[in-house]
Design a protein around this motif. Structure first.
Motif, mmCIF file in Angstrom:
data_model
loop_
_atom_site.group_PDB
_atom_site.id
_atom_site.type_symbol
_atom_site.label_atom_id
_atom_site.label_comp_id
_atom_site.label_asym_id
_atom_site.label_seq_id
_atom_site.Cartn_x
_atom_site.Cartn_y
_atom_site.Cartn_z
ATOM 1 N N ARG A 230 46.777 42.778 37.125
ATOM 2 C CA ARG A 230 46.350 43.512 38.328
ATOM 3 C C ARG A 230 44.948 43.038 38.721
ATOM 4 N NH1 ARG A 230 47.228 49.442 37.258
ATOM 5 N NH2 ARG A 230 45.398 49.199 35.952
ATOM 6 N N GLN B 210 54.493 47.225 43.897
ATOM 7 C CA GLN B 210 53.066 46.875 43.782
ATOM 8 C C GLN B 210 52.885 45.447 43.254
ATOM 9 O OE1 GLN B 210 52.352 50.800 41.588
ATOM 10 N NE2 GLN B 210 50.332 50.400 42.458
ATOM 11 N N ILE B 211 54.005 44.776 43.001
ATOM 12 C CA ILE B 211 53.967 43.401 42.495
ATOM 13 C C ILE B 211 54.246 42.446 43.648
ATOM 14 C CG2 ILE B 211 55.134 41.742 40.942
ATOM 15 C CD1 ILE B 211 53.507 43.883 39.454
ATOM 16 N N ILE C 238 45.681 35.220 41.723
ATOM 17 C CA ILE C 238 44.895 36.460 41.864
ATOM 18 C C ILE C 238 43.443 36.130 42.210
ATOM 19 C CG2 ILE C 238 43.936 38.396 40.540
ATOM 20 C CD1 ILE C 238 46.742 38.748 39.302
ATOM 21 N N ALA D 141 52.090 49.833 32.618
ATOM 22 C CA ALA D 141 51.039 49.705 33.642
ATOM 23 C C ALA D 141 51.006 50.910 34.578
ATOM 24 C CB ALA D 141 51.264 48.428 34.447
ATOM 25 N N ASN E 83 47.863 40.410 44.322
ATOM 26 C CA ASN E 83 47.120 41.537 43.751
ATOM 27 C C ASN E 83 47.768 42.068 42.478
ATOM 28 O OD1 ASN E 83 44.966 41.800 45.666
ATOM 29 N ND2 ASN E 83 46.509 42.520 47.131
ATOM 30 N N GLY E 84 49.082 41.899 42.402
ATOM 31 C CA GLY E 84 49.802 42.337 41.204
ATOM 32 C C GLY E 84 50.809 41.266 40.828
ATOM 33 N N SER F 129 41.941 39.049 36.715
ATOM 34 C CA SER F 129 43.334 39.446 36.471
ATOM 35 C C SER F 129 43.357 40.262 35.184
ATOM 36 C CB SER F 129 44.209 38.214 36.281
ATOM 37 O OG SER F 129 43.981 37.269 37.296
ATOM 38 N N MET G 135 52.930 51.144 37.114
ATOM 39 C CA MET G 135 53.047 50.549 38.451
ATOM 40 C C MET G 135 54.508 50.461 38.866
ATOM 41 S SD MET G 135 50.132 47.578 38.082
ATOM 42 C CE MET G 135 50.496 46.657 39.569
ATOM 43 N N VAL H 218 51.858 42.582 32.996
ATOM 44 C CA VAL H 218 51.503 42.827 34.400
ATOM 45 C C VAL H 218 50.025 42.521 34.540
ATOM 46 C CG1 VAL H 218 51.230 44.567 36.202
ATOM 47 C CG2 VAL H 218 53.242 44.619 34.712
ATOM 48 N N GLU I 95 41.322 43.164 39.694
ATOM 49 C CA GLU I 95 40.228 44.149 39.615
ATOM 50 C C GLU I 95 38.906 43.398 39.732
ATOM 51 O OE1 GLU I 95 40.420 46.852 36.278
ATOM 52 O OE2 GLU I 95 42.497 47.401 36.729
#
Ligand code: ACO
Length: 325
Positions: A170, A75-76, A129, A69, A135-136, A6, A71, A168, A172
């Motif tokens: 994300r 995307q959340i 996550i 971000a 994912n977000g 995250s 974003m 935020v 990865e």
């Protein structure tokens, strides 16, 4: 080994406009600027206006975090609000924030761990996550703590302020080492035997009124210093770090003397401390994300830095997290 991390992709803070100085409080209760500064390091705090709600502060902070971000709200897929001062008993303030951001998908809920709330919320989002369920994520600490203060109690009313902060997260990929970016680990604890040291004397099921903060200050102070250094050492050891590896310590901002005692226990130099308590006071669950946003926005916290966060609050509940920015 490839793992899901995250990563902190954005950050934001929001403070109500109204500044309340120690001098102004000294006109309301028997206190002084000198006493407050000497015992706490607090010089001023922000207070929400009538009609300005926890969700309003949270939406401002969340929008800023999304902007940083790069974003969009769609995307959340997870919104968590850590708060002790929700707009209403239900629904979750997070659902009002979700709506305020124009989102119609994903899950939104609140977390209650008082001043430790942001660390508990971050741990929850990180686990979502890691498990591939999000994912977000927006992780928000937001409070209008002024609404549960007894403004006749000088022992508590001088300590707190209102505000909101957000990050935020994300998903990865990482390689599973302590060089990865993102939340490296989270460590949470509670001990309900200490309920009476810090609580609100009301609630839906007990009195039907929201009640006011009650605190045994000296006892809370003692537990804070012992538990915060212990949980920080736990987080360092879990990742194979020593205190010297820390780039920034971003603690819950309760009291400057607690921050200084934690620095001493870890033998950390003051230049590694992010402190906002002088101008924010204790904003409960909002204090860490507000401090993160301030130090990341002014360029102190940079990509790749090891950032340690820690907090303790009513419950007692406490925790820490190691984050590679
Ligand atoms: N102004 C002037 N005098 C005050 C004030 C005030 N605002 N508040 C208390 N006093 C007086 C007390 O009445 C007492 O007077 P007395 O000796 O005549 O009885 C005297 O100051 C000393 O009171 P203590 O409570 O023993 O003062 P202490 O040095 O412990 O400082 C404080 C109080 C600042 C609350 C300290 O105990 C503390 O920081 N505790 C940690 C609690 C905390 O930060 N809580 C936040 C929530 S939890 C968290 O976020 C970690």
């Amino acid at each position: 080994m490839s793992v899901r991390r995250s990563v902190v992709a954005g950050w934001g803070g929001y403070l109500p406009r109204r500044v309340v100085t120690n001098e102004e409080l000294a006109r309301r209760v028997d206190t002084s600027d000198a006493w407050i500064v000497e015992r706490t390091g607090i010089r001023e705090r922000r207070l929400a206006e009538d009609g300005e709600l926890t969700s309003d502060l949270a939406v401002h902070a969340a929008r800023e975090a999304l902007r940083v971000a790069g974003m969009a709200p769609d995307q959340i897929d997870l919104v968590i609000v850590a708060t002790t001062t929700p707009d209403e008993t239900f629904p979750a303030t997070a659902t009002k924030v979700q709506h305020g951001l124009g989102m119609t998908r994903g899950a939104a809920f609140d977390i209650q761990a008082v001043c430790a709330g942001f660390v508990f919320a971050l741990a929850t989002a990180d686990n979502f996550i890691r498990a591939g369920q999000a994912n977000g994520a927006l992780v928000i600490g937001a409070e209008t703590f002024s609404r549960i203060l007894d403004w006749a109690d000088r022992g508590t009313c001088v300590l707190f302020g209102d505000g909101a902060g957000a990050v935020v997260l994300r998903a990865e990929p990482g390689d599973g080492t302590n060089r990865d970016r993102g939340v490296l680990s989270t460590h949470l604890h509670s001990d309900g035997r200490h309920h009476d040291l810090l609580y609100v004397d009301g609630g839906v099921s007990s009195t039907g009124r929201s009640g006011h903060v009650r605190m045994a200050g000296r006892e809370v102070f003692r537990h804070a210093v012992a538990n915060l250094s212990a949980v920080l050492n736990e987080a360092l050891a879990a990742n194979g770090f020593v205190a010297d590896d820390i780039d920034w310590l971003v603690p819950h901002q309760a009291n400057r003397r607690i921050l200084d005692a934690t620095l001493r226990k870890l033998a950390l130099p003051e230049r590694k401390l992010v402190s906002t308590v002088d101008h924010h006071a204790n904003t409960s669950a909002a204090s860490i994300p507000l401090a993160l946003a301030e130090a990341a926005s002014d360029g102190r916290i940079q990509r790749g830095h090891l950032v340690m966060i820690e907090a303790i609050g009513g419950g007692l509940s406490w925790g820490a997290s190691a984050i590679r920015w």
